[in-house]
Design a protein around this motif. Structure first.
Motif, PDB file in Angstrom:
ATOM      1  N   PRO A 189       0.804  -1.227   0.000  1.00  0.00           N
ATOM      2  CA  PRO A 189       0.000   0.000   0.000  1.00  0.00           C
ATOM      3  C   PRO A 189       0.836   1.276   0.000  1.00  0.00           C
ATOM      4  N   SER A 190       2.006   1.233   0.630  1.00  0.00           N
ATOM      5  CA  SER A 190       2.857   2.423   0.691  1.00  0.00           C
ATOM      6  C   SER A 190       3.833   2.518  -0.477  1.00  0.00           C
ATOM      7  N   TYR A 191       3.943   1.432  -1.250  1.00  0.00           N
ATOM      8  CA  TYR A 191       4.907   1.398  -2.346  1.00  0.00           C
ATOM      9  C   TYR A 191       4.272   0.750  -3.580  1.00  0.00           C
ATOM     10  N   PRO A 192       3.252   1.376  -4.162  1.00  0.00           N
ATOM     11  CA  PRO A 192       2.590   0.772  -5.320  1.00  0.00           C
ATOM     12  C   PRO A 192       3.512   0.692  -6.540  1.00  0.00           C
ATOM     13  N   THR A 193       3.525  -0.462  -7.171  1.00  0.00           N
ATOM     14  CA  THR A 193       4.296  -0.627  -8.402  1.00  0.00           C
ATOM     15  C   THR A 193       3.600   0.132  -9.531  1.00  0.00           C
ATOM     16  N   PRO A 194       4.318   0.948 -10.281  1.00  0.00           N
ATOM     17  CA  PRO A 194       3.698   1.671 -11.392  1.00  0.00           C
ATOM     18  C   PRO A 194       2.947   0.717 -12.319  1.00  0.00           C
ATOM     19  N   ASP A 195       1.746   1.125 -12.730  1.00  0.00           N
ATOM     20  CA  ASP A 195       0.879   0.247 -13.510  1.00  0.00           C
ATOM     21  C   ASP A 195       1.567  -0.263 -14.776  1.00  0.00           C
ATOM     22  N   ILE A 242      12.301 -11.837   6.026  1.00  0.00           N
ATOM     23  CA  ILE A 242      11.835 -10.495   5.663  1.00  0.00           C
ATOM     24  C   ILE A 242      10.333 -10.576   5.417  1.00  0.00           C
ATOM     25  N   HIS A 243       9.590  -9.661   6.005  1.00  0.00           N
ATOM     26  CA  HIS A 243       8.138  -9.712   5.841  1.00  0.00           C
ATOM     27  C   HIS A 243       7.569  -8.308   5.815  1.00  0.00           C
ATOM     28  N   GLY A 244       6.556  -8.133   4.990  1.00  0.00           N
ATOM     29  CA  GLY A 244       5.867  -6.857   4.951  1.00  0.00           C
ATOM     30  C   GLY A 244       4.892  -6.736   6.106  1.00  0.00           C
ATOM     31  N   ALA A 245       4.936  -5.622   6.804  1.00  0.00           N
ATOM     32  CA  ALA A 245       4.019  -5.408   7.917  1.00  0.00           C
ATOM     33  C   ALA A 245       2.588  -5.231   7.434  1.00  0.00           C
ATOM     34  N   ALA A 246       2.409  -4.969   6.125  1.00  0.00           N
ATOM     35  CA  ALA A 246       1.075  -4.767   5.562  1.00  0.00           C
ATOM     36  C   ALA A 246       0.710  -5.879   4.579  1.00  0.00           C
ATOM     37  N   ASP A 247       1.297  -7.056   4.750  1.00  0.00           N
ATOM     38  CA  ASP A 247       1.026  -8.169   3.837  1.00  0.00           C
ATOM     39  C   ASP A 247      -0.406  -8.671   4.048  1.00  0.00           C
ATOM     40  N   LEU A 269      10.905  -6.677   9.640  1.00  0.00           N
ATOM     41  CA  LEU A 269       9.589  -6.266   9.184  1.00  0.00           C
ATOM     42  C   LEU A 269       9.702  -4.924   8.473  1.00  0.00           C
ATOM     43  N   ILE A 270       9.022  -4.796   7.344  1.00  0.00           N
ATOM     44  CA  ILE A 270       9.082  -3.551   6.581  1.00  0.00           C
ATOM     45  C   ILE A 270       7.697  -2.915   6.563  1.00  0.00           C
ATOM     46  N   GLU A 271       7.594  -1.766   7.193  1.00  0.00           N
ATOM     47  CA  GLU A 271       6.336  -1.034   7.265  1.00  0.00           C
ATOM     48  C   GLU A 271       5.875  -0.639   5.865  1.00  0.00           C
ATOM     49  N   GLY A 272       4.591  -0.845   5.597  1.00  0.00           N
ATOM     50  CA  GLY A 272       4.018  -0.435   4.319  1.00  0.00           C
ATOM     51  C   GLY A 272       4.233  -1.406   3.179  1.00  0.00           C
ATOM     52  N   PRO A 299      23.044 -12.089  14.262  1.00  0.00           N
ATOM     53  CA  PRO A 299      21.743 -12.651  14.651  1.00  0.00           C
ATOM     54  C   PRO A 299      21.084 -11.772  15.701  1.00  0.00           C
ATOM     55  N   ASP A 300      19.782 -11.638  15.583  1.00  0.00           N
ATOM     56  CA  ASP A 300      19.056 -10.777  16.501  1.00  0.00           C
ATOM     57  C   ASP A 300      17.626 -11.281  16.584  1.00  0.00           C
ATOM     58  N   SER A 301      17.190 -11.655  17.757  1.00  0.00           N
ATOM     59  CA  SER A 301      15.830 -12.178  17.920  1.00  0.00           C
ATOM     60  C   SER A 301      14.794 -11.068  18.014  1.00  0.00           C
ATOM     61  N   THR A 302      15.253  -9.826  18.084  1.00  0.00           N
ATOM     62  CA  THR A 302      14.321  -8.705  18.188  1.00  0.00           C
ATOM     63  C   THR A 302      13.943  -8.220  16.808  1.00  0.00           C
ATOM     64  N   PRO A 303      12.646  -8.224  16.458  1.00  0.00           N
ATOM     65  CA  PRO A 303      12.237  -7.746  15.132  1.00  0.00           C
ATOM     66  C   PRO A 303      12.640  -6.301  14.914  1.00  0.00           C
ATOM     67  N   ARG A 304      13.115  -6.016  13.717  1.00  0.00           N
ATOM     68  CA  ARG A 304      13.461  -4.643  13.349  1.00  0.00           C
ATOM     69  C   ARG A 304      12.393  -4.144  12.387  1.00  0.00           C
ATOM     70  N   LEU A 305      11.838  -3.029  12.676  1.00  0.00           N
ATOM     71  CA  LEU A 305      10.753  -2.483  11.877  1.00  0.00           C
ATOM     72  C   LEU A 305      11.259  -1.292  11.079  1.00  0.00           C
ATOM     73  N   PHE A 306      11.274  -1.459   9.757  1.00  0.00           N
ATOM     74  CA  PHE A 306      11.649  -0.347   8.889  1.00  0.00           C
ATOM     75  C   PHE A 306      10.432   0.522   8.657  1.00  0.00           C
ATOM     76  N   VAL A 307      10.551   1.800   8.904  1.00  0.00           N
ATOM     77  CA  VAL A 307       9.441   2.724   8.729  1.00  0.00           C
ATOM     78  C   VAL A 307       9.595   3.432   7.396  1.00  0.00           C
ATOM     79  N   LYS A 308       8.493   3.622   6.712  1.00  0.00           N
ATOM     80  CA  LYS A 308       8.503   4.317   5.423  1.00  0.00           C
ATOM     81  C   LYS A 308       9.129   5.707   5.589  1.00  0.00           C
ATOM     82  N   GLN A 309      10.079   5.973   4.713  1.00  0.00           N
ATOM     83  CA  GLN A 309      10.774   7.267   4.781  1.00  0.00           C
ATOM     84  C   GLN A 309       9.899   8.382   4.165  1.00  0.00           C
TER      85      GLN A 309
END
Length: 309
Positions: A189-195, A242-247, A269-272, A299-309
């Motif tokens: 939703p935050s990164y729509p692929t051009p039609d 790697i997973h999208g937070a809006a999947d 996790l990648i926001e949007g 290695p890191d067991s803590t999820p990292r959340l990338f926020v849309k810039q």
């Protein structure tokens, strides 16, 4: 398009980059052909110094089809799966993992970094890593799942999209339009692929090969796999999830479950981000995969959340 023989099948494949560079195997999702990988994603991996290997799964693209097995009734199969009845697919995800292994062997690749995308591609990659640890240097699972019972499924809006059919299944233009609408509904939703870009990629794949029966048989294999979470503990390769937070198709809880069950796995996790590889995120995804494969990501067991810039 070149083909090779592996696991008793003819599999179409493609390679990019220097064969002497670090091998990296891409495993795509349900019904997806090697041409469905975004060009900029493949080219970026090559620029990072990888020898990129792609292939068409059995029953799709230009690889061997199982048309003689007929088209399964997925409605009945889903009901049987829901109540725990045994399904009898034409082949299993374990067979598809052996196909992937066969591709590496046919190309003379002893070990490779493996990237699996979506439920089917990620689960095939997980099986490959669990069953053949000596052949997998690292594992990256993108927007995938373990299939464990109790994990959330597609959002209701997505179920409606998945249930839709092309206006004319015999007309490729109609199939292309339907597929574009489907992928747009699953996208970020935050990164729509051009039609134009999305439509060009879909048209290229549909005109290359259109095999709805094969997609249904792959789906049956995925349903038959059920809960594969017990195999995840056997994975010894360094693992990045790697997973999208809006999947909307494979909710982020599925990626979190994978990361929790594979020893020392790291979750990003990648926001949007939805259920796709949008061009706006390719650079970020490439950086994650490269750092992971090069052993630069601790290695890191803590999820990292990338926020849309």
């Amino acid at each position: 398009m070149p083909t090779l023989h592996a696991n008793g099948l003819r599999l179409a494949f493609d390679t990019a980059g220097d064969p002497k560079a670090t091998p990296l195997l891409l495993i795509h999702g349900l019904g997806m052909q090697l041409t469905n990988w975004p060009d900029e994603f493949v080219e970026g991996l090559v620029e990072l110094g990888f020898y990129v290997i792609r292939f068409d799964h059995r029953d799709c693209g230009l690889s061997t089809k199982f048309d003689q097995a007929g088209v399964p009734n997925l409605g009945v199969a889903r009901l049987k799966s829901a109540v725990g009845w045994r399904l009898r697919p034409s082949y299993r995800l374990e067979d598809m993992a052996e196909d992937a292994l066969g591709v590496l062997s046919a190309l003379g690749v002893a070990r490779a970094h493996v990237v699996g995308v979506s439920a089917l591609g990620g689960m095939v990659a997980q099986l490959l890593a669990a069953r053949h640890p000596q052949r997998v240097s690292s594992l990256t699972a993108i927007m995938s799942t373990s299939g464990r019972r109790g994990l959330p499924g597609p959002l209701p809006s997505v179920r409606k999209i998945l249930a839709a059919k092309p206006a004319n299944p015999l007309d490729l233009d109609s199939v292309i339009e339907h597929t574009v609408n489907l992928l747009r509904g699953l996208g970020s939703p935050s990164y729509p692929t051009p039609d134009k870009q999305l439509r060009r990629r879909v048209a290229r794949s549909v005109r290359r090969s259109h095999c709805p029966g094969g997609e249904a048989r792959q789906m049956l294999a995925l349903l038959a796999a059920g809960d594969s979470s017990s195999t995840l503990a056997a994975i010894s390769a360094p693992t990045l999830v790697i997973h999208g937070a809006a999947d909307p198709l494979v909710p982020p809880a599925c990626g979190e479950d994978i990361a929790a069950r594979i020893p020392h796995a790291r979750l990003e996790l990648i926001e949007g981000m939805g259920h796709d590889l949008p061009p706006q995120l390719v650079e970020r995804l490439l950086a994650l995969i490269d750092s992971h494969a090069r052993g630069k990501m601790l290695p890191d067991s803590t999820p990292r959340l990338f926020v849309k810039q």
